[in-house]
Write an enzyme that holds these catalytic residues in place. Structure first.
Site, PDB file in Angstrom:
ATOM      1  N   THR A  64       0.815  -1.224   0.000  1.00  0.00           N
ATOM      2  CA  THR A  64       0.000   0.000   0.000  1.00  0.00           C
ATOM      3  C   THR A  64       0.845   1.269   0.000  1.00  0.00           C
ATOM      4  O   THR A  64       0.297   2.370  -0.068  1.00  0.00           O
ATOM      5  CB  THR A  64      -0.916   0.027   1.236  1.00  0.00           C
ATOM      6  OG1 THR A  64      -0.108  -0.014   2.417  1.00  0.00           O
ATOM      7  CG2 THR A  64      -1.867  -1.162   1.231  1.00  0.00           C
ATOM      8  N   LYS A 135      -4.649  12.713   9.064  1.00  0.00           N
ATOM      9  CA  LYS A 135      -4.222  14.085   8.775  1.00  0.00           C
ATOM     10  C   LYS A 135      -5.244  14.796   7.892  1.00  0.00           C
ATOM     11  O   LYS A 135      -5.521  15.992   8.081  1.00  0.00           O
ATOM     12  CB  LYS A 135      -2.860  14.078   8.085  1.00  0.00           C
ATOM     13  CG  LYS A 135      -2.373  15.465   7.680  1.00  0.00           C
ATOM     14  CD  LYS A 135      -0.987  15.438   7.087  1.00  0.00           C
ATOM     15  CE  LYS A 135      -0.546  16.850   6.688  1.00  0.00           C
ATOM     16  NZ  LYS A 135       0.858  16.899   6.205  1.00  0.00           N
ATOM     17  N   ARG A 212     -15.218   7.325  39.901  1.00  0.00           N
ATOM     18  CA  ARG A 212     -16.233   8.295  40.314  1.00  0.00           C
ATOM     19  C   ARG A 212     -15.586   9.637  40.659  1.00  0.00           C
ATOM     20  O   ARG A 212     -16.139  10.699  40.378  1.00  0.00           O
ATOM     21  CB  ARG A 212     -17.016   7.766  41.502  1.00  0.00           C
ATOM     22  CG  ARG A 212     -17.989   6.637  41.162  1.00  0.00           C
ATOM     23  CD  ARG A 212     -18.565   6.021  42.423  1.00  0.00           C
ATOM     24  NE  ARG A 212     -17.527   5.315  43.182  1.00  0.00           N
ATOM     25  CZ  ARG A 212     -17.635   4.993  44.473  1.00  0.00           C
ATOM     26  NH1 ARG A 212     -18.703   5.361  45.154  1.00  0.00           N
ATOM     27  NH2 ARG A 212     -16.675   4.326  45.083  1.00  0.00           N
ATOM     28  N   TYR A 213     -14.428   9.580  41.286  1.00  0.00           N
ATOM     29  CA  TYR A 213     -13.647  10.782  41.604  1.00  0.00           C
ATOM     30  C   TYR A 213     -12.260  10.333  42.047  1.00  0.00           C
ATOM     31  O   TYR A 213     -11.967   9.136  42.130  1.00  0.00           O
ATOM     32  CB  TYR A 213     -14.335  11.629  42.684  1.00  0.00           C
ATOM     33  CG  TYR A 213     -14.707  10.875  43.950  1.00  0.00           C
ATOM     34  CD1 TYR A 213     -13.775  10.662  44.968  1.00  0.00           C
ATOM     35  CD2 TYR A 213     -16.001  10.387  44.128  1.00  0.00           C
ATOM     36  CE1 TYR A 213     -14.112   9.972  46.125  1.00  0.00           C
ATOM     37  CE2 TYR A 213     -16.351   9.694  45.276  1.00  0.00           C
ATOM     38  CZ  TYR A 213     -15.401   9.497  46.276  1.00  0.00           C
ATOM     39  OH  TYR A 213     -15.739   8.824  47.409  1.00  0.00           O
ATOM     40  N   HIS A 273      -4.541   3.819  54.530  1.00  0.00           N
ATOM     41  CA  HIS A 273      -3.901   5.059  54.094  1.00  0.00           C
ATOM     42  C   HIS A 273      -2.430   4.881  53.728  1.00  0.00           C
ATOM     43  O   HIS A 273      -1.565   5.624  54.183  1.00  0.00           O
ATOM     44  CB  HIS A 273      -4.062   6.135  55.164  1.00  0.00           C
ATOM     45  CG  HIS A 273      -5.492   6.396  55.523  1.00  0.00           C
ATOM     46  ND1 HIS A 273      -6.435   6.828  54.599  1.00  0.00           N
ATOM     47  CD2 HIS A 273      -6.164   6.243  56.700  1.00  0.00           C
ATOM     48  CE1 HIS A 273      -7.610   6.945  55.204  1.00  0.00           C
ATOM     49  NE2 HIS A 273      -7.473   6.593  56.469  1.00  0.00           N
ATOM     50  N   ARG A 509      19.439   1.477  52.911  1.00  0.00           N
ATOM     51  CA  ARG A 509      18.368   2.349  53.383  1.00  0.00           C
ATOM     52  C   ARG A 509      17.070   2.023  52.645  1.00  0.00           C
ATOM     53  O   ARG A 509      17.090   1.643  51.481  1.00  0.00           O
ATOM     54  CB  ARG A 509      18.768   3.806  53.115  1.00  0.00           C
ATOM     55  CG  ARG A 509      17.824   4.839  53.704  1.00  0.00           C
ATOM     56  CD  ARG A 509      18.248   6.234  53.278  1.00  0.00           C
ATOM     57  NE  ARG A 509      17.972   6.480  51.878  1.00  0.00           N
ATOM     58  CZ  ARG A 509      18.370   7.567  51.226  1.00  0.00           C
ATOM     59  NH1 ARG A 509      19.103   8.476  51.829  1.00  0.00           N
ATOM     60  NH2 ARG A 509      18.049   7.729  49.951  1.00  0.00           N
TER      61      ARG A 509
END
Length: 513
Positions: A64, A135, A212-213, A273, A509
């Site tokens: 092509t 394009k 949802r948020y 958390h 560490r």
């Protein structure tokens, strides 16, 4: 007469699309396997060679990529010079392009893929046609997703053509698609040549869920999964029950599964958390849960539980008594799943723990205007590698507890302090601005629960002075693990010796910001 060019690897819905176009009076140009599929369905097509007057060659690599194709895609119909060039060179306009690409992603996901196979599945002509058509979307409709066939057909049937708004949206989708396709190729080639810090970082993700948020209700959010699936990840976990995960659920669940992979023995992690509130290990998953629950029976309320063994009925009965947001495990016994599912909103999820060691891809963190990229903190450390720096040596029991605490502390927000015995955490101090503050929080938690007996202390980074060691020793801590590395290490060592505390250095560490 309107012309469509159809050349797809994914044949889903293509016959129905072609039939609809023919009924609308369109001609169809097609190639290779797509043309064969349409011919078998009794749909007349024009072969690509009939348009280019040039045969496909080089195993289909060239078919092509020809001016008679791209001229028909890129020409502006309102530009007289373009129209003249089309007339002069016998170029016919192409009004609709339906192309999807060689299955590069599917190829590189195969366990036995070879570099040769991967390279052969890099599409060249397809992206070129898509980009040309996209394009020129003012005049050309371009479709890359079978899910869009219906909308395009409906507009053609109603108006004879698509609307500009539709063409523009489809063009944007095409550029996203080709960008993602190229990103996968770039990633594969970059990995192939072992380039560690390329000058361009190309990433692509697929939308998994509209949320949802975000962290708060006024923040919009969405969840995207890596385009190359990572089996041991929340993105690939299977949800068996409950409402959709929230933004905070996803972050917490991710943190929890990072922790539990540290442990090979039956282990349960309770998390709130982004910090563990309890970690327990034992010979059975039920006992491990008992230890995790007992570590902090207050904070576990409304938390997330991850277990690295199947959830049996006995363990499920204990968890069923609590309000929990999510339970994640490799599997659930049938009776355990039935019991836990009696609560409407709890999320029950399974995760492929067999792939736990394959989830060590670099982690990415966004910052304003940029992105941080780093290796995950998955270094393996053994108690035998700890260096004793004090006069007193830790006992075998203390050494086991130190090893347990050291696995846990790397997943607590810094400044991080963990108190633990051999099988559970008993006090956690997280995210304080000074280290002695975290020590005080962890010890207060353990003292209030009556769990100081036999507890050891782990610190994710070195003590900058001896005050933390002194406070810990005055409250009964007899063994400490820390990385060392401070210019005032000797002060901490001397303080430990003063109180008869065994202290070991790891040399590594584990900040977690």
């Amino acid at each position: 007469m309107k012309r469509a060019l159809i050349s797809v690897s994914d044949k889903t819905g293509v016959v129905e699309l072609a039939e609809g176009l023919l009924k609308a009076g369109w001609e169809i140009i097609s190639t290779g396997g797509t043309q064969n599929a349409l011919t078998k369905a009794g749909i007349a097509t024009i072969g690509i060679e009939e348009v280019t007057h040039f045969p496909e060659m080089m195993d289909g690599r060239v078919k092509t990529l020809h001016p008679l194709i791209h001229g028909g895609l890129l020409s502006r119909r309102d530009n007289t010079e373009h129209v003249k060039a089309m007339t002069d060179h016998n170029i016919q306009p192409i009004d609709l392009v339906v192309v999807n690409l060689y299955p590069f992603k599917e190829t590189i996901l195969k366990a036995d893929v070879t570099t040769k196979d991967a390279i052969e599945n890099i599409d060249i002509g397809g992206p070129s046609m898509l980009r040309s058509a996209a394009k020129n979307h003012e005049f050309v409709t371009v479709v890359v997703d079978p899910l869009d066939y219906g909308k395009v057909l409906a507009e053609i049937k109603e108006n004879g053509k698509t609307t500009f708004a539709t063409r523009q949206k489809l063009a944007a989708k095409v550029f996203r698609h080709t960008a993602a396709y190229d990103a996968l190729i770039a990633g594969f080639m970059t990995e192939l040549v072992a380039e560690k810090e390329p000058e361009k970082l190309t990433l692509t993700y697929d939308l998994k869920q509209n949320l949802r948020y975000g962290e708060n209700s006024h923040q919009e959010a969405a969840f995207y999964a890596d385009a190359l699936p990572v089996s041991y990840s929340i993105a690939q976990a299977k949800q068996l029950h409950g409402k959709e995960l929230s933004y905070n659920n996803i972050k917490d669940a991710d943190a929890a599964i990072r922790i539990v992979r540290e442990f090979e023995e039956p282990t349960v992690v309770a998390l709130k958390h982004m910090n563990p509130c309890g970690i327990g290990s034992a010979d059975t998953i039920e006992k491990a849960y008992d230890f995790a629950y007992d570590a902090d029976p207050v904070s576990i309320f409304g938390g997330i539980i991850v277990l690295n063994r199947m959830v049996d009925l006995a363990t499920a009965e204990k968890m069923h008594k609590l309000f929990l947001e999510i339970i994640i495990a490799p599997s659930f016994a049938t009776d355990a799943l039935e019991l836990l599912s009696s609560k409407k909103n709890i999320r029950l999820m399974t995760l492929d723990f067999s792939e736990v060691n394959k989830a060590e891809l670099p982690e990415k963190v966004s910052v304003l205007g940029g992105l941080l990229l780093q290796d995950q903190d998955v270094i393996k450390e053994e108690a035998n590698d700890f260096k004793v720096v004090t006069k007193r040596q830790p006992s075998a029991q203390e050494l086991n507890a130190l090893a347990f605490a050291w696995k846990a502390v790397k997943h607590v927000k810094s400044n991080a302090i963990v108190l633990a015995n051999e099988h559970q955490t008993v006090g956690i101090g997280a995210g304080q601005m000074n280290r002695v503050g975290s020590v005080k929080i962890a010890i207060a938690q353990a003292e209030n629960a009556g769990k100081m007996d036999g507890a050891v202390l782990a610190s994710d980074a070195y003590f900058p002075m001896g005050d933390s060691v002194e406070f810990a020793a005055e409250h009964g801590i007899k063994a400490i693990v820390q990385p060392g590395g401070s210019i005032r290490d000797q002060e901490s060592i001397d303080m430990a010796d003063k109180y008869g505390v065994a202290m070991v250095f790891t040399g590594v560490r584990h900040f977690r910001h």
